[in-house]
Design a protein around this motif. Structure first.
Motif, PDB file in Angstrom:
ATOM      1  N   ARG A  99      61.341  22.786  85.134  1.00  0.00           N
ATOM      2  CA  ARG A  99      60.015  22.304  85.533  1.00  0.00           C
ATOM      3  C   ARG A  99      60.097  21.537  86.835  1.00  0.00           C
ATOM      4  NH1 ARG A  99      58.712  20.377  79.637  1.00  0.00           N
ATOM      5  NH2 ARG A  99      57.876  22.316  78.838  1.00  0.00           N
ATOM      6  N   LEU A 100      59.092  21.736  87.652  1.00  0.00           N
ATOM      7  CA  LEU A 100      58.938  20.968  88.879  1.00  0.00           C
ATOM      8  C   LEU A 100      57.746  20.047  88.661  1.00  0.00           C
ATOM      9  CD1 LEU A 100      60.009  20.575  91.739  1.00  0.00           C
ATOM     10  CD2 LEU A 100      58.411  22.333  92.493  1.00  0.00           C
ATOM     11  N   ASP A 115      61.713  29.810  83.111  1.00  0.00           N
ATOM     12  CA  ASP A 115      63.043  29.830  82.494  1.00  0.00           C
ATOM     13  C   ASP A 115      64.035  30.602  83.363  1.00  0.00           C
ATOM     14  OD1 ASP A 115      61.972  32.323  82.064  1.00  0.00           O
ATOM     15  OD2 ASP A 115      62.480  32.416  79.945  1.00  0.00           O
ATOM     16  N   ASP A 116      63.593  31.010  84.535  1.00  0.00           N
ATOM     17  CA  ASP A 116      64.434  31.740  85.481  1.00  0.00           C
ATOM     18  C   ASP A 116      65.042  30.766  86.486  1.00  0.00           C
ATOM     19  OD1 ASP A 116      65.628  33.413  87.298  1.00  0.00           O
ATOM     20  OD2 ASP A 116      63.824  34.603  87.703  1.00  0.00           O
ATOM     21  N   ARG A 117      66.328  30.535  86.381  1.00  0.00           N
ATOM     22  CA  ARG A 117      67.016  29.553  87.221  1.00  0.00           C
ATOM     23  C   ARG A 117      66.970  29.935  88.705  1.00  0.00           C
ATOM     24  NH1 ARG A 117      70.212  24.898  86.205  1.00  0.00           N
ATOM     25  NH2 ARG A 117      70.826  24.199  88.232  1.00  0.00           N
ATOM     26  N   PHE A 120      63.499  29.379  90.132  1.00  0.00           N
ATOM     27  CA  PHE A 120      63.247  27.943  90.213  1.00  0.00           C
ATOM     28  C   PHE A 120      63.965  27.333  91.412  1.00  0.00           C
ATOM     29  CE2 PHE A 120      64.120  23.513  89.008  1.00  0.00           C
ATOM     30  CZ  PHE A 120      62.817  23.074  88.837  1.00  0.00           C
ATOM     31  N   ASP A 121      65.219  27.708  91.613  1.00  0.00           N
ATOM     32  CA  ASP A 121      65.973  27.188  92.759  1.00  0.00           C
ATOM     33  C   ASP A 121      65.327  27.601  94.085  1.00  0.00           C
ATOM     34  OD1 ASP A 121      67.786  25.919  91.124  1.00  0.00           O
ATOM     35  OD2 ASP A 121      69.304  27.498  91.267  1.00  0.00           O
ATOM     36  N   GLN A 122      64.808  28.814  94.150  1.00  0.00           N
ATOM     37  CA  GLN A 122      64.137  29.272  95.368  1.00  0.00           C
ATOM     38  C   GLN A 122      62.878  28.451  95.636  1.00  0.00           C
ATOM     39  OE1 GLN A 122      63.475  33.404  94.540  1.00  0.00           O
ATOM     40  NE2 GLN A 122      65.545  34.010  95.147  1.00  0.00           N
TER      41      GLN A 122
END
Length: 137
Positions: A99-100, A115-117, A120-122
């Motif tokens: 979560r952001l 739930d996709d790491r 999310f990092d991107q």
């Protein structure tokens, strides 16, 4: 207008982050404070599944010699069932939710949840680049 990230969960430009939810929401970057990237989860249930899987492996080692004296067929069926159970239990992987979070107008909002790491990092990198661009420009 520079675009720092464009994807199904967010659009990040030098002025705002737009996120689809029930209705599309857009937040001006100057409006956001205390931005945090949070990983939640790591199911506690996976520990239970792993314990059951390891127990099933040890039970196979114990049950086959004991049941084999009585019936080889019964020992074989029990062994196969326990190996299948152990395999299924040991394959369970922990799940995480990323979560952001940010404060927008004094209210805590979830900007992005996935739930996709990798995705999310991107998104986080895109937001960091947008904030740097805004601070330097």
């Amino acid at each position: 207008m520079p675009v720092f990230y464009r994807g199904p969960r967010a659009l990040i430009t030098h002025r705002m982050i737009e996120v689809p939810s029930r209705q599309r929401q857009a937040f001006a970057l100057r409006q956001l404070s205390r931005i945090q990237a949070v990983e939640e989860g790591r199911d506690a249930g996976t520990t239970r599944y792993r314990a059951v899987g390891v127990s099933a492996v040890f039970t196979v080692v114990w049950a086959v010699p004991v049941l084999g004296r009585t019936s080889l067929l019964l020992a074989g069926v029990v062994a196969i069932a326990l190996v299948v159970c152990a395999g299924a239990c040991l394959r369970v992987r922990p799940r995480s939710a990323f979560r952001l979070l940010a404060l927008a107008g004094g209210e805590l909002v979830i900007l992005v949840e996935t739930d996709d790491r990798v995705e999310f990092d991107q998104i986080v990198r895109g937001l960091m680049r947008a904030l740097d661009y805004r601070a330097n420009g």
